[in-house]
Design a protein around this motif. Sequence first.
Motif, PDB file in Angstrom:
ATOM      1  N   LEU A 351       0.829  -1.203   0.000  1.00  0.00           N
ATOM      2  CA  LEU A 351       0.000   0.000   0.000  1.00  0.00           C
ATOM      3  C   LEU A 351       0.867   1.258   0.000  1.00  0.00           C
ATOM      4  O   LEU A 351       0.532   2.252  -0.655  1.00  0.00           O
ATOM      5  CB  LEU A 351      -0.937   0.003   1.205  1.00  0.00           C
ATOM      6  N   GLY A 352       1.986   1.214   0.723  1.00  0.00           N
ATOM      7  CA  GLY A 352       2.903   2.350   0.707  1.00  0.00           C
ATOM      8  C   GLY A 352       3.500   2.570  -0.673  1.00  0.00           C
ATOM      9  O   GLY A 352       3.652   3.706  -1.128  1.00  0.00           O
ATOM     10  N   THR A 353       3.824   1.469  -1.357  1.00  0.00           N
ATOM     11  CA  THR A 353       4.355   1.585  -2.716  1.00  0.00           C
ATOM     12  C   THR A 353       3.305   2.133  -3.671  1.00  0.00           C
ATOM     13  O   THR A 353       3.598   3.002  -4.505  1.00  0.00           O
ATOM     14  CB  THR A 353       4.838   0.207  -3.207  1.00  0.00           C
ATOM     15  N   LEU A 354       2.073   1.637  -3.557  1.00  0.00           N
ATOM     16  CA  LEU A 354       0.990   2.155  -4.394  1.00  0.00           C
ATOM     17  C   LEU A 354       0.823   3.655  -4.181  1.00  0.00           C
ATOM     18  O   LEU A 354       0.753   4.431  -5.142  1.00  0.00           O
ATOM     19  CB  LEU A 354      -0.322   1.431  -4.057  1.00  0.00           C
ATOM     20  N   TYR A 355       0.790   4.062  -2.931  1.00  0.00           N
ATOM     21  CA  TYR A 355       0.606   5.481  -2.624  1.00  0.00           C
ATOM     22  C   TYR A 355       1.770   6.313  -3.144  1.00  0.00           C
ATOM     23  O   TYR A 355       1.579   7.399  -3.703  1.00  0.00           O
ATOM     24  CB  TYR A 355       0.465   5.650  -1.114  1.00  0.00           C
ATOM     25  N   GLY A 356       2.979   5.800  -2.976  1.00  0.00           N
ATOM     26  CA  GLY A 356       4.140   6.534  -3.446  1.00  0.00           C
ATOM     27  C   GLY A 356       4.152   6.708  -4.953  1.00  0.00           C
ATOM     28  O   GLY A 356       4.497   7.773  -5.467  1.00  0.00           O
ATOM     29  N   LEU A 357       3.739   5.657  -5.672  1.00  0.00           N
ATOM     30  CA  LEU A 357       3.746   5.727  -7.131  1.00  0.00           C
ATOM     31  C   LEU A 357       2.624   6.618  -7.658  1.00  0.00           C
ATOM     32  O   LEU A 357       2.835   7.438  -8.559  1.00  0.00           O
ATOM     33  CB  LEU A 357       3.643   4.320  -7.721  1.00  0.00           C
TER      34      LEU A 357
END
Length: 419
Positions: A351-357
Amino acid sequence: MTALLMLFMAFNFWDKAVLGLAAVPIMEELDLSNSTYGLASSSFYLLFTVTSVLVGLMANKVRSKWVFVVLALLWAVAQLPMLIGATVAALFASRIFMGAAEGPANPLTVHTAQAWFPPERRSLPTALTQIASGLGAITAALILTWVITEHGWRWAFAVTALLSAAWAVVYAILGKDRPVDTHAAPAAPADVREGGESGGGEEARVPYRRILLSPTFLGSLAMTFAAAWCLAVVLAWLVPYFVRIVGYDPSDAGNMVIPPNVVSIVAILVLGALSGRLMARGTADRVPLGVLTGAIVAVGGVFAVLIPHLGDGLWLVCGVSLAAGLPMVAMTSAYNAVGRICPPGQRGAVLGTLYGLYSLGSVSGPYAMGLILDHAPDLATGYDRGFTVLGVIVMAGGLCAALCVNPEGDRRAWAAPAT
């Protein structure tokens, strides 16, 4: 805990919205061009990707309570440059620092809220955390617009700093650490577990490359990128548009932020209730989380293209509200869709990666609009072109989601015997 996290997300949105609400007086006092102001708005999201991914990777290894407290205190500190010395350099420093501290907020909040509920009950708390942003936008528009009009824009930054610090104190007293998430994710077969382990009672782990390259993740990324672009443009440029093009008074223009957020709240609630009902009846999760969500996002893109052609009355308010409000359903559906393909121990990082991207859309949107305005023959033409670009991006994101998001299909594909 859900109520405390909703307050956290509401104040998070106050910090995002304050620059857009004070845009006109700040641009006049600091003598900012459209592109410079757009770059300042985009700089808020510059470190979103870095901090959201880093905190996401640590999400299951640190005490969540104190992470929230530290983030809220950093939000308060980040406002100080604008209070001590209002210069262009202070504006950029404040927004970059603020963005870095706010980057982890949304995925960490969703991850923490979901940990308190079993999978079948996570739709409502996830939706509530996203609705809180809309409530934050509405209250910020009402209160901060009054503060800016009556006491000057510096006091708006002071108010947001005080509220963030107050929330940190309350959470330090009442907040609790996220419980250990023992709820089973959809089972992954032995052949897709990292390292090929099959281990009895151990949590199944799916290689990150499979999750991040899955159609569900990529479709979710496409629609959230589009929604983030839309939200960032609205926060930065909606009030200036109503003041400079439509001719509204600054206080009335600030209130124009409210209708889009009412639309987003209603859309998220209705879609959440409908999604839960459809899946309870056995409907494949790709229908509500992919097809239906993607269609709603795409409709928002259509209205974005129409904004410059709707006049200056009720039709314009309705068009702006649908263009800015409907794409926000992407956030809740994307988190739910991606959460359904992630084992609990990997959900925070993913979820952190999704948000960052998808935050890259937030970085690009305001600056792109500023460049379009500066290179147009006049402001009206510039806004027309900028809203057209916005609409096309949002429609494309919705179409990708409708075609690609399919959590059940991805889980089935991972379960198929390796060939």
